[in-house]
Write a protein that holds these residues in place. Structure first.
Motif, PDB file in Angstrom:
ATOM      1  N   GLY A  87       0.806  -1.210   0.000  1.00 33.77           N
ATOM      2  CA  GLY A  87       0.000   0.000   0.000  1.00 33.77           C
ATOM      3  C   GLY A  87       0.837   1.256   0.000  1.00 33.77           C
ATOM      4  N   THR A  88       1.983   1.269   0.671  1.00 33.59           N
ATOM      5  CA  THR A  88       2.804   2.478   0.774  1.00 33.59           C
ATOM      6  C   THR A  88       4.047   2.441  -0.102  1.00 33.59           C
ATOM      7  N   GLU A  89       4.547   1.256  -0.407  1.00 35.62           N
ATOM      8  CA  GLU A  89       5.819   1.128  -1.139  1.00 35.62           C
ATOM      9  C   GLU A  89       5.631   0.510  -2.515  1.00 35.62           C
ATOM     10  N   GLY A  90       4.565  -0.238  -2.708  1.00 37.51           N
ATOM     11  CA  GLY A  90       4.381  -0.936  -3.967  1.00 37.51           C
ATOM     12  C   GLY A  90       3.964  -0.018  -5.101  1.00 37.51           C
ATOM     13  N   PHE A  91       4.133  -0.488  -6.327  1.00 37.17           N
ATOM     14  CA  PHE A  91       3.716   0.265  -7.507  1.00 37.17           C
ATOM     15  C   PHE A  91       3.149  -0.713  -8.533  1.00 37.17           C
ATOM     16  N   ALA A  92       2.304  -0.192  -9.396  1.00 33.49           N
ATOM     17  CA  ALA A  92       1.691  -1.027 -10.437  1.00 33.49           C
ATOM     18  C   ALA A  92       2.701  -1.274 -11.555  1.00 33.49           C
ATOM     19  N   PRO A  93       2.671  -2.451 -12.153  1.00 34.15           N
ATOM     20  CA  PRO A  93       3.623  -2.735 -13.230  1.00 34.15           C
ATOM     21  C   PRO A  93       3.259  -2.009 -14.519  1.00 34.15           C
ATOM     22  N   ALA A  94       4.260  -1.766 -15.350  1.00 28.56           N
ATOM     23  CA  ALA A  94       4.015  -1.336 -16.723  1.00 28.56           C
ATOM     24  C   ALA A  94       3.563  -2.552 -17.521  1.00 28.56           C
ATOM     25  N   VAL A  95       2.761  -2.328 -18.571  1.00 26.98           N
ATOM     26  CA  VAL A  95       2.232  -3.452 -19.342  1.00 26.98           C
ATOM     27  C   VAL A  95       2.391  -3.177 -20.829  1.00 26.98           C
ATOM     28  N   GLY A  96       2.976  -4.120 -21.552  1.00 26.32           N
ATOM     29  CA  GLY A  96       3.028  -4.098 -23.001  1.00 26.32           C
ATOM     30  C   GLY A  96       2.321  -5.332 -23.533  1.00 26.32           C
ATOM     31  N   THR A  97       2.412  -5.572 -24.814  1.00 26.45           N
ATOM     32  CA  THR A  97       1.798  -6.752 -25.420  1.00 26.45           C
ATOM     33  C   THR A  97       2.772  -7.354 -26.423  1.00 26.45           C
ATOM     34  N   VAL A  98       2.950  -8.654 -26.340  1.00 29.83           N
ATOM     35  CA  VAL A  98       3.774  -9.380 -27.305  1.00 29.83           C
ATOM     36  C   VAL A  98       2.864 -10.314 -28.082  1.00 29.83           C
ATOM     37  N   THR A  99       2.922 -10.197 -29.398  1.00 27.59           N
ATOM     38  CA  THR A  99       2.184 -11.104 -30.266  1.00 27.59           C
ATOM     39  C   THR A  99       3.177 -12.082 -30.881  1.00 27.59           C
ATOM     40  N   PHE A 100       2.949 -13.361 -30.638  1.00 33.62           N
ATOM     41  CA  PHE A 100       3.882 -14.393 -31.079  1.00 33.62           C
ATOM     42  C   PHE A 100       3.447 -14.938 -32.438  1.00 33.62           C
ATOM     43  N   GLY A 101       4.418 -15.024 -33.360  1.00 31.05           N
ATOM     44  CA  GLY A 101       4.144 -15.543 -34.682  1.00 31.05           C
ATOM     45  C   GLY A 101       4.788 -16.891 -34.915  1.00 31.05           C
ATOM     46  N   ASN A 102       4.358 -17.543 -35.981  1.00 29.88           N
ATOM     47  CA  ASN A 102       4.875 -18.856 -36.372  1.00 29.88           C
ATOM     48  C   ASN A 102       4.696 -19.883 -35.254  1.00 29.88           C
ATOM     49  N   THR A 103       3.551 -19.816 -34.575  1.00 24.45           N
ATOM     50  CA  THR A 103       3.286 -20.794 -33.512  1.00 24.45           C
ATOM     51  C   THR A 103       2.782 -22.112 -34.073  1.00 24.45           C
ATOM     52  N   ASN A 104       2.330 -22.105 -35.311  1.00 23.16           N
ATOM     53  CA  ASN A 104       1.766 -23.311 -35.941  1.00 23.16           C
ATOM     54  C   ASN A 104       0.611 -23.890 -35.136  1.00 23.16           C
ATOM     55  N   GLY A 105      -0.089 -23.034 -34.408  1.00 18.36           N
ATOM     56  CA  GLY A 105      -1.237 -23.483 -33.628  1.00 18.36           C
ATOM     57  C   GLY A 105      -0.878 -24.207 -32.349  1.00 18.36           C
ATOM     58  N   GLU A 106       0.403 -24.272 -32.003  1.00 13.71           N
ATOM     59  CA  GLU A 106       0.818 -24.977 -30.787  1.00 13.71           C
ATOM     60  C   GLU A 106       0.556 -24.113 -29.557  1.00 13.71           C
ATOM     61  N   SER A 107       0.307 -24.754 -28.445  1.00 16.03           N
ATOM     62  CA  SER A 107       0.266 -24.047 -27.170  1.00 16.03           C
ATOM     63  C   SER A 107       1.706 -23.812 -26.709  1.00 16.03           C
ATOM     64  N   PHE A 108       1.894 -22.785 -25.862  1.00  8.36           N
ATOM     65  CA  PHE A 108       3.255 -22.488 -25.410  1.00  8.36           C
ATOM     66  C   PHE A 108       3.229 -21.795 -24.055  1.00  8.36           C
ATOM     67  N   PHE A 109       4.344 -21.963 -23.320  1.00  3.64           N
ATOM     68  CA  PHE A 109       4.538 -21.339 -22.020  1.00  3.64           C
ATOM     69  C   PHE A 109       5.185 -19.962 -22.213  1.00  3.64           C
ATOM     70  N   THR A 110       5.008 -19.073 -21.241  1.00  3.84           N
ATOM     71  CA  THR A 110       5.782 -17.837 -21.209  1.00  3.84           C
ATOM     72  C   THR A 110       6.264 -17.591 -19.780  1.00  3.84           C
ATOM     73  N   ALA A 111       7.451 -17.002 -19.678  1.00  2.00           N
ATOM     74  CA  ALA A 111       8.007 -16.570 -18.396  1.00  2.00           C
ATOM     75  C   ALA A 111       8.597 -15.185 -18.599  1.00  2.00           C
ATOM     76  N   GLN A 112       8.366 -14.291 -17.640  1.00  2.00           N
ATOM     77  CA  GLN A 112       8.837 -12.919 -17.737  1.00  2.00           C
ATOM     78  C   GLN A 112       9.633 -12.568 -16.485  1.00  2.00           C
ATOM     79  N   THR A 113      10.829 -11.991 -16.678  1.00  2.00           N
ATOM     80  CA  THR A 113      11.671 -11.649 -15.537  1.00  2.00           C
ATOM     81  C   THR A 113      12.191 -10.230 -15.668  1.00  2.00           C
ATOM     82  N   PHE A 114      12.633  -9.688 -14.529  1.00  2.68           N
ATOM     83  CA  PHE A 114      13.248  -8.359 -14.468  1.00  2.68           C
ATOM     84  C   PHE A 114      14.661  -8.529 -13.941  1.00  2.68           C
ATOM     85  N   MET A 115      15.643  -7.913 -14.626  1.00  2.00           N
ATOM     86  CA  MET A 115      17.052  -8.061 -14.273  1.00  2.00           C
ATOM     87  C   MET A 115      17.659  -6.709 -13.929  1.00  2.00           C
ATOM     88  N   THR A 116      18.621  -6.719 -12.994  1.00  2.00           N
ATOM     89  CA  THR A 116      19.370  -5.506 -12.678  1.00  2.00           C
ATOM     90  C   THR A 116      20.862  -5.784 -12.832  1.00  2.00           C
TER      91      THR A 116
END
Length: 678
Positions: free
Chosen positions: A450-479
């Protein structure tokens, strides 16, 4: 009465003697001082020498062999080479000297006794020579016991171990038997001549091969301060009512290898049992370590070597999985790299950065300001272990373990469950603290969304050449302070447009990066794409093509390789080719082989195989994948995870074996199958 020697005859004799002496002196260039006075000869000062002896007698059953240790005791500062030979052994007995000539303190002699030799006592004479020193002699006392029925044959692998002196280093080998038809009894195994008095120890563990087994472990170690040299012993195997079988085993104590490349380990769990190098297309050679077997940051372990060629091979063998109740040592894991010389130097320099030492430093904090039963994920720099308690209460506790020395960054997210849909887990808040450096066991100031947290920024990634397959995603932040904090991980589904969460631009610092990893769920032919950016954005990312089917073959007995993969790589995957192998039985052998683009010459073709390390001292064939065993293989083209059991670290939480660089996109594809080594 005898005639006296005097008068004219004596005078003539004296004159003749003086004349002869003058002629001899003139012919030899002198013989007196510059003033014509005679020079009195002096006795030469001794230049040193040595004494030859045999450490102990040997007892051998007819038809078998044994080993004697010959000791060279040097005197008066003599350090030159000594050659030892056994020129005239008794009929039916042969003696083979190992390690001669030598500048060390001894050699070993293998004594083989033919089955026709009668029981009794024999002497095998030895002769030792060195330049400018009188020949020395000794003899090996050999007691021959009568031959008995043979129930099994015996072999040792390796025949020669190589270790540094002390420092906790050990080596593993195997003693194997092949039972003759009808023999099912237990076999007792012992080792003589290497009890530690000489500086090296080899022991069998367990000391008996049970009726249902065909092998036992050999454990070798050296004592602190053991002198460099080759120490020899005899492995003895006995069974009630049958003749003893023997085999020679040696321990080579060597000084640590030297060179300009220093591959240093700071984490004990990473230190390999065996390390070998191939310079260009030369022979593989064993590298002897400096430092302890249990490395730490303060007392690391280093394997040093030099490279003269532009490419090199690196092979490491470590203990692997243990999944059975067998008394034998657990499975083994190989890591093999085919790289350019520059890439080898970079890998070596990165070892302690990527895998630092385990620590006992901890810190705790209370967390509040979240919604009931939010999903909370916490991360800290350099792969520290951070856990949070239940979020079913108004506050919970965060505990950080294995915090490395110095400052660290702390990253904590909270996400809500949407109950399904294309984004079932949605990050709602982020807490980011930088450059924390508390004392061990400290309590951090409370974290409150409530006092220290902040809302994340949000973009959108559209994945191509998936051939209709399902897929996992993982997102990380590095310093730049080695944080790789998990932002979001989403299970496999087919939706191609997905939100990309990140830290808002106003809160970013130099060196910060965002990573997104996408991996298709078809395990037999996975494809992956990994992208890095300073800020999250709206963009497209395409998967690469399927990997062309590789040719994976198992070699016959006479082939120098056991398993080899060959094939072609699409342009997207030219950066790297790898082959991962894992047996599908208990205590599996697993082999990871990676060849870089530089090593492959930048072409679209590859050939990778299990290397033949038999020329490297101390290599044990028991480490290899076993013949007749099904082996699961995965060939990967491109940079990304190479299909090992660690694959989920990249696929699910974003810890991937690629270099994080803003703007880089890495693509990879896999093919899988199985093969049996004949």
């Amino acid at each position: 009465m005898p005639r006296s020697f005097g008068g004219p005859l004596a005078s003539r004799a004296v004159r003749a003697l003086l004349l002869f002496s003058w002629v001899l002196s003139s012919a030899c260039g002198g013989g007196g001082g510059g003033d014509g006075t005679p020079v009195i000869p002096t006795t030469p000062t001794p230049t040193g020498g040595f004494i030859l002896s045999v450490l102990a007698p040997v007892t051998i059953t007819a038809g078998q062999s044994g080993t004697a240790t010959v000791v060279i005791t040097r005197t008066n500062g003599f350090t030159g080479e000594v050659s030892v030979a056994a020129p005239s052994a008794p009929t039916g007995i042969t003696a083979t000297v190992t390690g001669s000539p030598t500048t060390l303190s001894g050699v070993s002699v293998t004594v083989a006794v033919a089955s026709t030799v009668a029981a009794g006592s024999y002497a095998v004479p030895l002769r030792a020579t060195a330049t400018g020193i009188a020949e020395q002699s000794a003899s090996i006392a050999v007691t021959v016991n009568a031959a008995q029925p043979v129930a099994f044959s015996l072999s040792v692998d390796p025949v020669e171990f190589e270790l540094p002196a002390g420092n906790g280093w050990t080596a593993n080998g195997i003693v194997s038997i092949v039972r003759n038809a009808g023999f099912t009894g237990a076999v007792n195994v012992s080792v003589t001549g290497l009890s530690g008095a000489s500086g090296a120890v080899v022991a069998a563990s367990p000391s008996a091969i049970a009726a249902t087994e065909t092998a036992s472990n050999l454990m070798a170690l050296t004592l602190e301060g053991a002198a460099p040299g080759v120490y020899t012993g005899t492995v003895r195997a006995t069974a009630t009512g049958f003749g003893e079988q023997t085999a020679t085993v040696r321990v080579r104590v060597s000084a640590p290898s030297t060179g300009t490349v220093r591959w240093t380990f700071c984490n004990a769990s990473r230190v390999p049992r065996f390390f070998a190098v191939r310079d260009g297309s030369g022979a593989w050679r064993h590298i002897v370590p400096a430092g302890p077997a249990a490395a730490t940051t303060g007392n690391p372990t280093t394997f040093s070597f030099s490279l003269a060629q532009s490419t090199a091979g690196i092979a490491m063998v470590s203990l692997g999985e243990k999944t059975s109740a067998s008394p034998l040592i657990q499975g083994f894991r190989w890591d093999v790299y085919y790289l350019t010389a520059q890439e080898v130097a970079e890998q070596a320099a990165a070892e302690c950065v990527r895998w630092p030492d385990v620590t006992t430093r901890t810190a705790t904090a209370t967390v509040s300001g979240y919604q009931s039963f939010d999903a909370m994920v916490a991360s800290a720099s350099r792969y520290a272990l951070v856990n949070t308690g239940t979020t079913g209460t108004a506050s919970t506790t965060l505990t950080a373990n294995n915090l490395k020395a110095g400052s660290f960054d702390l990253f904590v997210t909270r996400s809500s469950f949407t109950g399904g849909g294309t984004s079932p887990i949605v990050p709602q808040g982020v807490i980011l603290r930088r450059a924390l450096d508390p004392a061990n066991g400290a309590v951090l100031s409370a974290l409150n969304y409530g006092t220290e947290g902040f809302a994340p920024a949000v973009g959108t990634v559209t994945f191509g050449n998936t051939n209709g397959e399902s897929f996992f995603t993982a997102q990380t932040f590095m310093t730049s302070n080695a944080l790789n904090g998990l932002f979001s991980a989403v299970a496999s589904y087919t939706q191609i447009a997905r939100p990309w969460y990140g830290v808002p631009a106003s809160r970013l610092q130099a060196g910060d990066l965002h990573q997104i990893v996408a991996t298709t769920s078809t395990s037999a032919a996975r494809r992956a794409v990994i992208a890095f950016a300073d800020q999250v954005s709206t963009r497209t990312l395409d998967f690469g093509p399927a990997l062309p089917t590789p040719s994976v073959a198992a070699g016959a007995t006479a082939t120098p390789w056991l398993i080899r993969a060959t094939g072609t790589l699409p342009t997207e995957y030219h950066a790297r080719a790898s082959l991962y192998l894992r047996e599908t039985i208990a205590d599996p052998r697993a082999v990871m082989i990676t060849a870089s683009r530089g090593y492959l010459g930048g072409s679209g073709t590859y050939e990778v195989s299990i290397p033949d390390l038999s020329a490297a001292t101390g290599f044990t064939f028991f480490w290899n994948v076993r013949r007749g065993t099904p082996v699961r293989w995965t060939v990967t083209g491109g940079e990304g995870d190479a299909g090992s059991v660690d694959e989920t670290f990249c696929m699910l939480i974003g810890i991937c074996p690629v270099k994080p660089v803003s703007g880089m996109v890495y693509k990879s594809a896999q093919a899988t199958g199985s093969v049996v080594v004949p």
